[in-house]
Design a protein around this motif. Structure first.
Motif, PDB file in Angstrom:
ATOM      1  N   GLU A 202       8.967  94.356 153.082  1.00 13.57           N
ATOM      2  CA  GLU A 202       8.265  93.151 153.507  1.00 13.57           C
ATOM      3  C   GLU A 202       7.793  92.331 152.306  1.00 13.57           C
ATOM      4  OE1 GLU A 202       4.784  92.833 156.398  1.00 13.57           O
ATOM      5  OE2 GLU A 202       6.149  94.307 157.319  1.00 13.57           O
ATOM      6  N   GLY A 203       7.941  91.040 152.381  1.00 12.09           N
ATOM      7  CA  GLY A 203       7.486  90.157 151.312  1.00 12.09           C
ATOM      8  C   GLY A 203       8.358  90.197 150.070  1.00 12.09           C
ATOM      9  N   GLY A 204       9.553  90.781 150.186  1.00  9.64           N
ATOM     10  CA  GLY A 204      10.457  90.819 149.043  1.00  9.64           C
ATOM     11  C   GLY A 204      10.071  91.805 147.963  1.00  9.64           C
ATOM     12  N   VAL A 205       9.197  92.745 148.290  1.00  8.54           N
ATOM     13  CA  VAL A 205       8.742  93.728 147.310  1.00  8.54           C
ATOM     14  C   VAL A 205       9.798  94.831 147.160  1.00  8.54           C
ATOM     15  CG1 VAL A 205       6.967  95.453 146.795  1.00  8.54           C
ATOM     16  CG2 VAL A 205       6.326  93.267 147.805  1.00  8.54           C
ATOM     17  N   LEU A 206      10.126  95.167 145.928  1.00  9.10           N
ATOM     18  CA  LEU A 206      11.095  96.219 145.647  1.00  9.10           C
ATOM     19  C   LEU A 206      10.522  97.568 146.074  1.00  9.10           C
ATOM     20  CD1 LEU A 206      13.826  96.948 144.239  1.00  9.10           C
ATOM     21  CD2 LEU A 206      12.467  97.337 142.181  1.00  9.10           C
ATOM     22  N   VAL A 207      11.242  98.262 146.961  1.00  6.84           N
ATOM     23  CA  VAL A 207      10.772  99.562 147.444  1.00  6.84           C
ATOM     24  C   VAL A 207      11.744 100.694 147.118  1.00  6.84           C
ATOM     25  CG1 VAL A 207       9.363  98.595 149.300  1.00  6.84           C
ATOM     26  CG2 VAL A 207      11.755  99.193 149.756  1.00  6.84           C
ATOM     27  N   GLY A 208      12.956 100.351 146.697  1.00  3.40           N
ATOM     28  CA  GLY A 208      13.925 101.390 146.407  1.00  3.40           C
ATOM     29  C   GLY A 208      15.142 100.847 145.704  1.00  3.40           C
ATOM     30  N   LEU A 209      16.036 101.760 145.402  1.00  2.01           N
ATOM     31  CA  LEU A 209      17.275 101.414 144.728  1.00  2.01           C
ATOM     32  C   LEU A 209      18.391 102.229 145.365  1.00  2.01           C
ATOM     33  CD1 LEU A 209      18.454  99.777 142.361  1.00  2.01           C
ATOM     34  CD2 LEU A 209      18.032 101.764 140.920  1.00  2.01           C
ATOM     35  N   LEU A 210      19.458 101.565 145.675  1.00  2.00           N
ATOM     36  CA  LEU A 210      20.607 102.199 146.307  1.00  2.00           C
ATOM     37  C   LEU A 210      21.790 102.076 145.361  1.00  2.00           C
ATOM     38  CD1 LEU A 210      21.186 103.506 149.036  1.00  2.00           C
ATOM     39  CD2 LEU A 210      21.910 101.296 149.864  1.00  2.00           C
ATOM     40  N   THR A 211      22.449 103.183 145.108  1.00  4.98           N
ATOM     41  CA  THR A 211      23.610 103.155 144.220  1.00  4.98           C
ATOM     42  C   THR A 211      24.869 103.502 144.991  1.00  4.98           C
ATOM     43  OG1 THR A 211      23.454 105.479 143.573  1.00  4.98           O
ATOM     44  CG2 THR A 211      22.195 103.883 142.246  1.00  4.98           C
ATOM     45  N   GLN A 212      25.971 103.022 144.479  1.00  6.89           N
ATOM     46  CA  GLN A 212      27.270 103.302 145.082  1.00  6.89           C
ATOM     47  C   GLN A 212      27.498 104.808 145.150  1.00  6.89           C
ATOM     48  OE1 GLN A 212      30.718 102.334 142.642  1.00  6.89           O
ATOM     49  NE2 GLN A 212      31.641 101.339 144.417  1.00  6.89           N
ATOM     50  N   ARG A 213      27.113 105.510 144.117  1.00  7.20           N
ATOM     51  CA  ARG A 213      27.304 106.959 144.065  1.00  7.20           C
ATOM     52  C   ARG A 213      26.567 107.665 145.204  1.00  7.20           C
ATOM     53  NH1 ARG A 213      26.104 109.245 138.489  1.00  7.20           N
ATOM     54  NH2 ARG A 213      28.229 108.571 138.157  1.00  7.20           N
ATOM     55  N   VAL A 214      25.326 107.271 145.455  1.00  7.87           N
ATOM     56  CA  VAL A 214      24.531 107.885 146.519  1.00  7.87           C
ATOM     57  C   VAL A 214      25.128 107.561 147.890  1.00  7.87           C
ATOM     58  CG1 VAL A 214      22.269 107.818 147.662  1.00  7.87           C
ATOM     59  CG2 VAL A 214      22.404 108.000 145.184  1.00  7.87           C
ATOM     60  N   VAL A 215      25.554 106.326 148.072  1.00 11.90           N
ATOM     61  CA  VAL A 215      26.149 105.921 149.351  1.00 11.90           C
ATOM     62  C   VAL A 215      27.431 106.702 149.607  1.00 11.90           C
ATOM     63  CG1 VAL A 215      27.253 104.011 150.596  1.00 11.90           C
ATOM     64  CG2 VAL A 215      25.083 103.638 149.412  1.00 11.90           C
ATOM     65  N   LEU A 216      28.285 106.805 148.607  1.00 14.15           N
ATOM     66  CA  LEU A 216      29.537 107.538 148.780  1.00 14.15           C
ATOM     67  C   LEU A 216      29.295 109.020 149.052  1.00 14.15           C
ATOM     68  CD1 LEU A 216      31.837 105.858 146.108  1.00 14.15           C
ATOM     69  CD2 LEU A 216      31.836 105.522 148.583  1.00 14.15           C
ATOM     70  N   ALA A 217      28.315 109.599 148.396  1.00 10.91           N
ATOM     71  CA  ALA A 217      27.986 111.008 148.644  1.00 10.91           C
ATOM     72  C   ALA A 217      27.541 111.205 150.091  1.00 10.91           C
ATOM     73  CB  ALA A 217      26.900 111.479 147.683  1.00 10.91           C
ATOM     74  N   GLU A 218      26.760 110.281 150.594  1.00  7.74           N
ATOM     75  CA  GLU A 218      26.295 110.369 151.987  1.00  7.74           C
ATOM     76  C   GLU A 218      27.455 110.188 152.963  1.00  7.74           C
ATOM     77  OE1 GLU A 218      23.375 111.055 154.896  1.00  7.74           O
ATOM     78  OE2 GLU A 218      23.317 111.337 152.723  1.00  7.74           O
ATOM     79  N   VAL A 219      28.344 109.269 152.665  1.00  6.76           N
ATOM     80  CA  VAL A 219      29.512 109.040 153.525  1.00  6.76           C
ATOM     81  C   VAL A 219      30.391 110.293 153.563  1.00  6.76           C
ATOM     82  CG1 VAL A 219      31.677 107.742 153.715  1.00  6.76           C
ATOM     83  CG2 VAL A 219      29.523 106.533 153.355  1.00  6.76           C
ATOM     84  N   ILE A 220      30.608 110.912 152.429  1.00  9.92           N
ATOM     85  CA  ILE A 220      31.414 112.137 152.383  1.00  9.92           C
ATOM     86  C   ILE A 220      30.755 113.240 153.215  1.00  9.92           C
ATOM     87  CG2 ILE A 220      32.179 114.011 150.854  1.00  9.92           C
ATOM     88  CD1 ILE A 220      32.695 111.763 148.739  1.00  9.92           C
ATOM     89  N   LYS A 221      29.446 113.349 153.097  1.00  9.20           N
ATOM     90  CA  LYS A 221      28.713 114.343 153.882  1.00  9.20           C
ATOM     91  C   LYS A 221      28.882 114.086 155.384  1.00  9.20           C
ATOM     92  CE  LYS A 221      24.110 114.573 154.556  1.00  9.20           C
ATOM     93  NZ  LYS A 221      22.718 114.503 154.159  1.00  9.20           N
ATOM     94  N   LEU A 222      28.788 112.824 155.777  1.00 10.46           N
ATOM     95  CA  LEU A 222      28.939 112.476 157.188  1.00 10.46           C
ATOM     96  C   LEU A 222      30.355 112.736 157.693  1.00 10.46           C
ATOM     97  CD1 LEU A 222      26.825 109.194 157.412  1.00 10.46           C
ATOM     98  CD2 LEU A 222      26.216 111.474 158.259  1.00 10.46           C
ATOM     99  N   VAL A 223      31.354 112.429 156.871  1.00 11.99           N
ATOM    100  CA  VAL A 223      32.747 112.695 157.269  1.00 11.99           C
ATOM    101  C   VAL A 223      32.941 114.193 157.481  1.00 11.99           C
ATOM    102  CG1 VAL A 223      35.150 112.674 156.469  1.00 11.99           C
ATOM    103  CG2 VAL A 223      33.750 110.611 156.279  1.00 11.99           C
ATOM    104  N   ASP A 224      32.338 115.006 156.624  1.00 13.21           N
ATOM    105  CA  ASP A 224      32.418 116.460 156.801  1.00 13.21           C
ATOM    106  C   ASP A 224      31.798 116.890 158.130  1.00 13.21           C
ATOM    107  OD1 ASP A 224      33.756 117.035 154.468  1.00 13.21           O
ATOM    108  OD2 ASP A 224      31.973 117.675 153.360  1.00 13.21           O
TER     109      ASP A 224
END
Length: 136
Positions: free
Chosen positions: A41-63
């Motif tokens: 909310e309000g454009g405040v930075l709350v986190g960071l998402l990386t391609q590596r983390v997203v791909l790891a999660e996708v691989i886990k879900l495919v499994d």
């Protein structure tokens, strides 16, 4: 002395913390970026998402659910669940040598740039490569 503001990407692309994994993966691919700051909310930075983390999660879900169930499962998972919340940030006036040394010491490849509590840019290892190429 060169500073972060001179080479950072100021037209920073970000994603909302309410986005789902499918939206995040799509944004990374469409925008051809490896890092997405996550704002609340309000454009405040709350986190960071990386391609590596997203791909790891996708691989886990495919499994877990297979390729055929991936899209539905991605829509059920929030960016909040996988975003990094413990990360360093830079100030636009930070010395480039200090920022570069941070990348070398920590093997990280991006620093969100914050000014007065707001996300104003992102500094990546690619920005340093561009700087080096320009100097050559």
């Amino acid at each position: 002395m060169p500073i972060v503001a001179e080479i950072m990407t100021s037209d920073v692309v970000y994603i909302s913390e309410s986005a789902n994994l499918r939206e995040a993966r799509s944004a990374l691919k469409k925008l051809n970026v490896r890092h997405l700051p996550v704002v609340g909310e309000g454009g405040v930075l709350v986190g960071l998402l990386t391609q590596r983390v997203v791909l790891a999660e996708v691989i886990k879900l495919v499994d877990q659910v297979g390729v055929s169930g991936l899209e539905d499962e991605e829509k059920r998972h929030s960016v909040r669940e996988i975003m990094q919340t413990n990360f360093q940030v830079a100030d636009p006036s930070m010395d480039l040598k200090v920022a570069g040394q941070y990348f070398l010491d920590n093997k990280h490849s991006c620093l969100p740039v914050i000014e007065r509590g707001q996300l104003v840019g992102i500094l990546t290892s690619q920005d340093f490569v561009k700087l080096c190429v320009g100097l050559l």
